[in-house]
Design an enzyme around this catalytic site. Structure first.
Site: not given
Lengths: 337, 1216
Positions: B68, B118, B1017
């Site tokens: 990111e 989140r 994942n």
């Protein structure tokens, strides 16, 4: 000299047809076959079970493990199209038709009636000139009788014929109790041509790994004999055109096929082994041979060695088998010790 | 994505809705996967692949970065250079963007970052929603705009993009992770024309005019000194002052065009409200519903929804708040430990304070300042319900309401929580509320998503779908919550009163109370192997009682039988969906069936007619098999729902983890939670999941005891022991044994035992078994058989097997697979996918070094199956030793592990110095032995343990400070094995900088890269480990570049041990590599081929694919051991032979490759050729490298002299 022949209503420039094989799976190869003189091509088979399995497997593979865990609700991007179903085959028919001027015959290998009809119609719509049905069903159910199987074949041919406007060839397996009778039934059911005989994968055993492994070996001229035998017997007894496939490698093989009564001789293994240009060599040799032997046309030799025309028709029957055996025994006896 | 002529309504989730707007309004989109924001990037990548255009007719460039931080950097560069740019992220990802966010805002550059909010990892990681990420970037200078629902998320996305261009302030648009990002709703879409009408092209051109270009060169990013920095910082103020008004103008323009009106602060409720809740995000829906009910009872309450948090518009806030307000509760979905209050609370307190200080406007006449309390709710997607909203309003009624409260939990430690009445419900009776229990991948969720589409598209009904997933990746339970109603659905919480309940797995009844939420008269649909006339006796007592007392209408269908008969395999989506429509009455039956068929055609059309026809057949067969059950008057079942864990479990497992397993973790009080996030290991053994339909059964007469099944078992459910035959005396009658095939153990017994209740049924063991019966080739030494009939006996056998003592490790060769099967695994029963390709390596690691291992684990699959509650797989041996494990972050795992190693070494160094100085107390001989101990073998380590125990005994009563210090660190005298474990996303991408640095450090760490070649994942996004030609998310067109050769990069250092392994390719080489890596006194790197569910094939064949990967030359096995240089030999050892299998034969067995060959054959062909070239080229390099002559370096010098400084710092006695 006239090399032309007719097959399923088409006038072909010569009797050599490329039969269904991976060679015919691209437009460039089909064009090369035409250039080398082949008079028609049969495209690779659309296998109904294979198409269904591919659809099922892809469906399973793309959804396995999805919607289980919040972070990985799927594992693959959605692609716009997977070209499943007969689309690829149909596209090949379309492209082949626009690329060559020789007849393009689509081949179908199915298991269910709905599958046959649907794919046959699709192929017709895609522009193929004729359809060849590969009637290869492995009857593993010991309760099914040969007559039931044959009735099913004939019914299928009837239904298909009535739903198609293009000619329909039927490619047979040599596993029939009474091939000549079956040929007759299929002829009545509407087959435009009968193709004798198909070759297929045979299960082999890997005795180290104890596994069954499918295997396909290329043909050799020796295999032609079986075809010659049955074409010679059937010739003249059915309306359907006859074609020989399996074991056609040399010019002699082509000539024998014609003499047995076939209208075309289909070639695959020889082309795979020697290359596409092999067809042109055989055609050239065919011309020379006919010239040397003063044949005017293919038509002239067609069926000349068939059961009804051969000088010694008994050679086609059981007595020949006995003779061969006894001559073998004699030869053994006469051999030096 | 929405077409230019948008339909009236669409059905989608917020991620898709937001991505659609962002995609159409940008040119450069920088992405990186992170839950729950990843789908936004996935949509953007897919649309770009499909060449969808933005509103200016350009196909945006979507680029995946290595992190990111990289995405933010790329965004910064793109917008500085005049492009319109955006990115999507969440949580830790947003934190990594912070430095660039300051820059972007400081430079007044328009851009929008869309955030599915989140929780940020603190004491634990959480993938679920709260505002801690957005609140952590308040000071960056970004405007913060919140949206509360799917419709709003779409709308605010557009408002943010329009406002950023007009204000030059960059925007962060955030919405609640999962609750909003993943909720499916029926919304009014925004057309391209809507977008065009809202975006002012003049502003776009102004943005381009400010771009960096050599045609109008400027310089940006100066370094400023104390003389001017401050002033320059304040120079931006006018933009921030102007921003709120601009946002409101944009909102007004938006309202004019769409009819949907928004305010900076939206007030809902009584105009003369006395009590007001202030909050942002999805919880607004629950509060709104509560207000409707409470207000109808005459209470004066309201809700102030904060949309623009930054810049905070004081006047707009005060103007929106009713002047009658006497008490305000500000609810924050974040926690700021140690602060006076959470951020929104502090803002409101300040705002109210300033209003009264200034006494301006409508507030001038108000004499008494309203009371403001603050509170926390909903952290990590904790439910926030109308019952809680009601409790907050009630609290505000009190004379002295609780400040700094919490709601939704029971805080019995700090007593912050207030009570609420869980029975309070505002569910609308006109809304259909349906709950479905399913198993991951059984099609339940897919079916429900389809159902939502059908109802949403075929009726005027509004729809809502929310899906709750398990914490496990195998055998997981999914719970779907569906609402359908005539009005827009605001219920932003799970259904607690359902009028339809479906249980798609009969065995769930064994342990779950699926009817808890069923309301009286509800319909109950059960997928049952038992017909209507016999099912009753198979139901637990509790289930029977509820069916009777709630007067449920009970239906059964044998979905699996219908699936089998119609060729659907184990997928029941179509079947159970048909049942729902047939009995729920949501749509007229015939209409519903026609709609299902239309939907099947649409969904499966591109997968081919056969799939469509099969689904059609399933619909018909389902209707014929659906049966109503006559419910008896009395519940007489002789069995009941089983407890979540055995009563034998330790109290923490029973009282805490067991409650979580039963699905009642919400009821656990604060005191039940370990402080600081530390949990005991060895807990997965208590969670008997019974998820395998079939389990392996050992044929002791055929077995050659090779140990391959034990080695490959991903879940450690197949184990072997060799033991004294006398132990068979007390064994259960079905317990099997055989004569060991080790000459030295011939007099003993051998048993291979399966744990029936922990097995996932993956079949990897059966495929690995090399033995076939000579009389029946399909019969192997291990074969699958149905689990239920075996469960009871085999469970007893397993228990008995566990009681047999472990083999003496010193008697076994640790480099032979056959012997290693007898080493106890200290990693068991993880929640990894059935057939996981990673876990066999981790299990092996624990078998070899587990009792002295410390593991630093990067975030990813291995941290999830390694550390996701309720139960975790790392465990201890009988002596209480086992791996100590921790997960720091995704990006820094190598550094985290390095720090651990340095700490361990430093403590060893200190302990050694104390042993020296305390030799008088502990004995000179013992001291010497300790200091010179050879711990290169198991026996050496065992001896050192004994010595350390002796030291403990001798210092037990010491009063010396040094003695007590030695007791604190003496365990560090025993050799420790430091492992840094993670996936390719970490090693190749986000953590590569750190990994590279640690490799260069010379420090003795062992790095295990579990290379699945994608971000497994987060759902299979491309990493730099993704091979050329494979399709992955973010590489929908097939990855066009080659996989990075991490091994060669590491080898380039020359003093790093490097191995590339594939257990299925050569298990002995794998074992060797682990041993060599661990024994190497310096950095070691093992790159392990890990087959993965994201490769798209049945993982039972995972090891076979590994073998194919090796044989094709795609995955050449190698070991590079710097120690070999000492012997004058070439350290580069190529362990596999030249390719013997065509690459295509390996790759086209996997859907990740074959789907491209189907979808885009020409590109696939091109990429295949390039990939073949990659293989050939690399093989040439490796062959050359392997053929190089040895080195003379080190011949005369001891190895330690060749090692870098860091490595030399550790004791030179051969220890690690």
């Amino acid at each position: 000299m006239n090399l032309t022949t007719t097959y399923m209503g088409f006038t072909l420039k010569n009797p050599i047809v490329a039969s269904s094989s991976p060679l015919c799976d691209s437009v460039s190869n089909i064009r090369a076959l035409e250039d080398s003189g082949v008079s028609a091509v049969v495209l690779p088979s659309i296998f109904e079970e294979q198409l269904q399995l591919e659809e099922e497997y892809l469906d399973q593979d793309l959804v396995r493990g999805t919607e289980s865990f919040g972070e990985s609700l799927s594992y693959f991007p959605l692609l716009r199209d997977y070209n499943l179903g007969p689309a690829g085959h149909l596209e090949l028919i379309r492209k082949a038709k626009s690329a060559v001027s020789i007849p393009v015959i689509a081949s179908l290998n199915g298991t269910s009636r709905s599958g046959w009809i649907q794919y046959a119609r699709n192929a017709q719509q895609a522009g193929c000139d004729a359809i060849e049905l590969n009637l290869y069903s492995l009857v593993t159910d010991p309760m099914r009788t040969s007559s039931q199987v044959e009735n099913d074949y004939c019914e299928l041919v009837r239904v298909l014929k009535s739903s198609l406007r293009i000619p329909l060839a039927v490619k047979l397996s040599h596993f029939a109790t009474a091939p000549a009778n079956l040929a007759g039934q299929l002829d009545v059911a509407g087959a435009t041509a009968l193709v004798l005989f198909n070759r297929f994968y045979q299960p082999d055993f890997d005795i180290e790994q104890l596994e069954v492994t499918p295997r396909l070996t290329l043909s050799h001229s020796q295999e032609l004999l079986l075809r010659l035998h049955w074409v010679a017997i059937i010739y003249g007894r059915v309306q359907s055109d006859l074609a020989i496939t399996g074991g056609v490698h040399t010019v002699e093989d082509v000539i024998k096929s014609m003499m047995a009564g076939a209208k075309v001789a289909m070639m695959t293994s020889a082309l795979l082994q020697k290359g596409v240009h092999h067809a042109s060599s055989v055609l050239a040799e065919l011309g020379h041979w006919m010239e040397e032997h003063e044949y005017e046309s293919i038509r002239q030799m067609r069926g000349s060695m068939s059961y009804r025309s051969a000088p010694n028709p008994a050679a086609f029957e059981r007595v020949n088998y006995m003779r061969t055996l006894s001559s073998y025994v004699l030869a053994r006896k006469e051999a030096p010790v | 994505m929405a077409e230019s002529t948008a339909p009236t309504k669409v059905i989608l989730d917020a991620n898709e809705a937001v991505a659609s707007v962002a995609y159409r309004l940008n040119e450069v989109i920088a992405i990186y996967p992170i839950t729950p924001a990843s789908p936004m990037g996935e949509w953007a990548d897919q649309w770009s692949h499909e060449e969808c255009k933005n509103i200016w007719g350009v196909v945006p460039r979507v680029v995946e970065l290595q992190s990111e931080a990289g995405a933010a950097g790329a965004l910064h560069g793109a917008i500085q250079t005049g492009a319109l740019g955006t990115t999507f992220t969440s949580s830790q990802g947003l934190l990594l963007m912070i430095p660039n966010m300051y820059k972007i805002a400081g430079e007044l550059t328009p851009a929008v970052i869309h955030v599915a909010s989140r929780a940020i990892a603190t004491h634990a990681l959480s993938i679920f929603g709260d505002h801690s990420d957005a609140m952590a970037v308040r000071s960056t200078g970004f405007a913060l705009l919140a949206s509360n629902s799917v419709q709003e998320a779409q709308d605010m996305a557009l408002i943010a993009h329009a406002a950023t261009l007009e204000s030059r302030i960059p925007f962060l648009h955030f919405f609640d992770g999962f609750r909003t990002s993943h909720e499916i709703a029926k919304i009014t879409p925004l057309s391209d024309d809507d977008l065009r009408s809202m975006i002012d092209d003049v502003r776009v051109r102004e943005h381009r005019d400010r771009a960096l270009t050599p045609d109008r060169p400027v310089l940006r990013g100066t370094a400023q000194n104390p003389d001017v920095f401050f002033q320059a910082r304040e120079a931006a103020n006018p933009f921030y002052f102007a921003c709120p008004a601009i946002v409101q103008q944009v909102m007004d323009r938006f309202a004019e065009r769409t009819g949907r009106s928004y305010q900076l602060f939206d007030y809902i409720g009584a105009p003369d409200a006395e009590r007001v809740i202030v909050l942002m995000g999805s919880a607004a829906g629950a509060v709104e519903e509560t207000i409707d009910v409470v207000q109808a009872r005459g209470e004066k309450v309201g809700l102030l929804k904060v949309r623009l948090l930054r810049p905070f518009a004081l006047e707009a806030f005060l103007s929106a708040l009713p002047v009658t307000t006497r008490a305000i509760a500000v609810l924050d979905r974040t926690k700021e430990p140690g602060a006076l209050g959470e951020p929104l609370y502090m803002d409101v307190v300040t705002a109210v304070g300033e209003a009264f200080d200034q006494a301006s406007g409508k507030w001038a006449a108000v004499l008494e300042r309203p009371r403001v309390i603050g509170g926390r709710y909903g952290l990590s997607s904790k439910e926030f319900t109308p019952a809680m909203a009601k409790a907050i309003f009630d609290e505000l009624k009190k004379e002295k309401p609780r400040n700094h409260l919490t709601i939704g939990i029971k805080d019995d430690v700090s007593f912050t929580s207030i009570d609420y009445d869980p029975g309070f419900s505002v569910e609308n009776p006109r809304v259909t509320r349906a709950i479905f229990y399913g198993l991951g991948s059984d099609g339940t969720v897919g079916a429900n998503k389809n159902t939502i589409k059908i109802i949403g598209e075929e009726t005027p009904c509004f729809v809502q779908g929310y899906f709750v997933y398990d914490s496990k990746k195998s055998g997981s339970v999914t719970v779907s919550h569906l609402r359908f109603g005539p009005q827009p659905i605001r219920s932003s919480y799970l259904i607690s009163k359902a009028n339809f309940v479906a249980c798609h797995q009969f065995n769930f009844l064994e342990r779950m109370d699926v009817l808890e939420a069923a309301e009286p008269g509800a319909v109950f649909l059960l997928n049952s192997p038992f017909a209507a006339d016999s099912v009753w006796q198979h139901l637990p007592l509790r289930t029977q009682e509820q069916i009777i007392s709630k007067r449920l209408q009970f239906f059964v269908v044998d979905g699996y039988a219908v699936a089998r008969e119609t060729g659907m395999g184990s997928r029941m989506n179509t079947i159970m969906q048909t049942c729902f429509f047939a009995i729920s009455g949501v749509l007229p039956r015939d209409e519903a069936i026609a709609a299902i068929k239309a939907s099947i055609k649409k969904s499966y059309g591109k997968l081919g007619e056969a799939v469509v026809q099969r689904n059609f057949a399933a619909v018909e067969a389902t209707l014929a098999n659906l049966q109503g059950v006559h419910v008896p008057e009395h519940a007489l079942s002789t069995f009941n729902i089983l407890p979540p864990v055995s009563s034998q479990a330790p109290s923490f497992v029973r009282d805490v983890l067991g409650v979580m397993i039963s699905g009642h973790g919400d009821s656990l009080p604060v005191s039940a939670m370990p402080q600081g996030g530390t949990f005991p290991t060895g807990t997965s053994t208590w969670e008997k999941r019974n998820i395998a339909l079939e389990i392996p059964v050992w044929d002791e007469s055929l077995c050659i005891q090779c140990g391959k099944c034990v080695l490959v078992c991903p879940h450690s459910v197949i184990r072997a022991k060799v033991y004294d035959s006398s132990l068979l005396g007390g064994a259960p009658t079905t317990f099997k044994s055989a004569k060991p095939r080790w000459r030295e153990f011939e007099t003993l017994k051998y048993t291979l035992q399966v744990s029936p209740e922990d097995c996932t049924g993956c079949r990897l063991c059966v495929e690995a078994c090399p033995v076939k019966s000579k009389s029946e080739a399909k019969h192997k030494a291990i074969n699958m058989a149905p689990q239920p009939p075996l469960r009871e006996n085999e469970s007893a056998n397993w228990e008995y097997f566990l009681s047999i003592p472990e083999m003496d490790r010193g008697l076994l060769s640790h480099t032979q697979v056959r012997d290693v099967q007898l080493l106890e695994p200290l990693f068991e029963f993880s929640g990894a996918c059935a057939g996981c390709g990673e876990t066999p390596y981790i299990k092996l690691l624990t078998q070899l070094f587990g009792d002295r291992a410390v593991i630093a684990n990067a975030t990813g699959c291995s941290s999830i199956y390694g550390g996701n509650l309720p139960t975790t797989p790392y465990t201890k041996n009988l002596a209480g030793r086992g791996p100590a494990w921790s997960n720091s972050l995704f990006e820094d795992n190598a550094e985290f592990g390095l720090g651990m190693r340095l700490a361990l070494d430093k403590q060893t160094e200190y302990a050694r110095s104390l042993v020296s100085s305390l030799s008088g107390q502990i004995g000179t001989a013992l001291s010497q032995e300790i200091l010179s101990a050879d711990q290169s073998t198991e026996a050496g380590i065992a001896a050192q343990r004994e010595r350390v125990s002796a030291v403990r005994r001798s210092l037990a009563d010491t009063t010396l400070t040094e003695g007590q210090d030695l007791l604190a660190v003496c365990d560090s005298l025993i050799k420790k094995s430091l492992w840094i474990v993670g996936g390719d996303g970490w090693a190749y991408d986000i953590g590569f900088g750190g990994l590279d640095h640690v490799l260069s450090s010379g420090v003795n760490v062992n790095i295990l890269v579990l290379d699945t070649e994608v971000y497994s994942n987060t759902g299979g996004q491309m990493s730099k480990a993704t091979p050329r030609g494979a399709v992955a998310k973010y590489a929908a067109a097939g990855k066009s570049t080659a996989k990075k050769d991490l091994a060669l990069e590491a080898i380039s250092y020359g003093d790093v041990y490097v191995a590339r392994v594939a257990m299925g390719g050569n298990d002995t080489q794998t074992l060797k590599a682990f041993q060599e890596a661990e024994s190497f006194n310096g950095p070691s790197l093992i790159i392990a081929y890990s087959h993965c569910i994201a490769h798209g094939y049945d993982m039972a064949f995972g090891m076979k694919q590994q073998k194919a990967a090796v044989l094709s030359g795609y995955w050449p096995l190698l070991r590079y051991d710097p120690r070999v240089r000492k012997q004058g030999k070439n350290p580069f050892q190529l362990d596999s032979k030249a390719p013997t299998v065509p690459l295509r034969d390996y790759i086209y067995a996997e859907a990740r490759y074959s789907m491209l060959a189907r979808s885009d054959p020409e590109t696939a062909q091109t990429l295949l050729r390039l990939a073949e070239d990659d293989v050939a080229r690399r093989w040439e390099i490796y062959e050359d490298r392997a053929a190089m002559h040895g080195s003379d370096l080190g011949r005369e010098e001891p190895l330690t002299e060749l090692l870098p400084v860091g490595a030399r710092a550790v004791p030179s006695d051969g220890e690690k």
